[in-house]
Motif scaffolding. Structure first.
Motif, PDB file in Angstrom:
ATOM      1  N   HIS A  20       0.838  -1.206   0.000  1.00 52.49           N
ATOM      2  CA  HIS A  20       0.000   0.000   0.000  1.00 52.49           C
ATOM      3  C   HIS A  20       0.864   1.243   0.000  1.00 52.49           C
ATOM      4  O   HIS A  20       1.838   1.331   0.743  1.00 52.49           O
ATOM      5  N   SER A  22      -0.427   4.174   0.801  1.00 53.52           N
ATOM      6  CA  SER A  22      -0.994   5.039   1.832  1.00 53.52           C
ATOM      7  C   SER A  22      -1.604   4.153   2.916  1.00 53.52           C
ATOM      8  O   SER A  22      -1.806   2.958   2.698  1.00 53.52           O
ATOM      9  N   ARG A  25      -7.502   2.281   5.159  1.00 54.42           N
ATOM     10  CA  ARG A  25      -8.619   2.847   5.916  1.00 54.42           C
ATOM     11  C   ARG A  25      -9.797   1.897   5.867  1.00 54.42           C
ATOM     12  O   ARG A  25     -10.125   1.355   4.810  1.00 54.42           O
ATOM     13  N   THR A  30      -8.471   0.628  -0.665  1.00 51.29           N
ATOM     14  CA  THR A  30      -7.180   1.307  -0.651  1.00 51.29           C
ATOM     15  C   THR A  30      -6.338   0.775  -1.804  1.00 51.29           C
ATOM     16  O   THR A  30      -6.184  -0.439  -1.958  1.00 51.29           O
TER      17      THR A  30
END
Length: 102
Positions: A20, A22, A25, A30
């Motif tokens: 990932h 980022s 969430r 994602t």
């Protein structure tokens, strides 16, 4: 084979790795780079032991769909694979007691 070799009896599976960019969430999709890697605790242990200089033999059962790939990758790390290829269709399901469902 010498008298000082290591025999590992274990699993060989395909790991799905998500990288990932980022934080993940909850409740969203994602973005991630998804990669398939050779894995399994038996195969990983064998590969690391071979990389550290041990003579390693791995006894395992493989699915027919990825057996050549896994065997080739193990040989590249110095492992001596002793594989039985399962001709049945592959799947990742488990039955209620945690064992493979057939």
């Amino acid at each position: 084979m010498t008298d000082s070799g290591l025999l590992i009896i274990g699993d060989v599976v395909t790991d799905v790795v998500a990288l990932h960019g980022s934080p993940v969430r909850s409740g969203t999709d994602t973005a991630a780079d998804i990669m398939l890697r050779p894995g399994g605790s038996g195969a990983n242990t064998a590969a690391w032991a071979a990389c550290l200089g041990a003579e390693v033999h791995l006894l395992a059962r493989l699915g027919y769909d990825s057996s050549e790939w896994h065997t080739t990758e193990l040989v590249k790390t110095g492992v001596h694979p002793h594989m039985v290829v399962d001709p049945r269709p592959p799947h990742g399901r488990r039955d209620r007691d945690g064992g493979p469902q057939r």
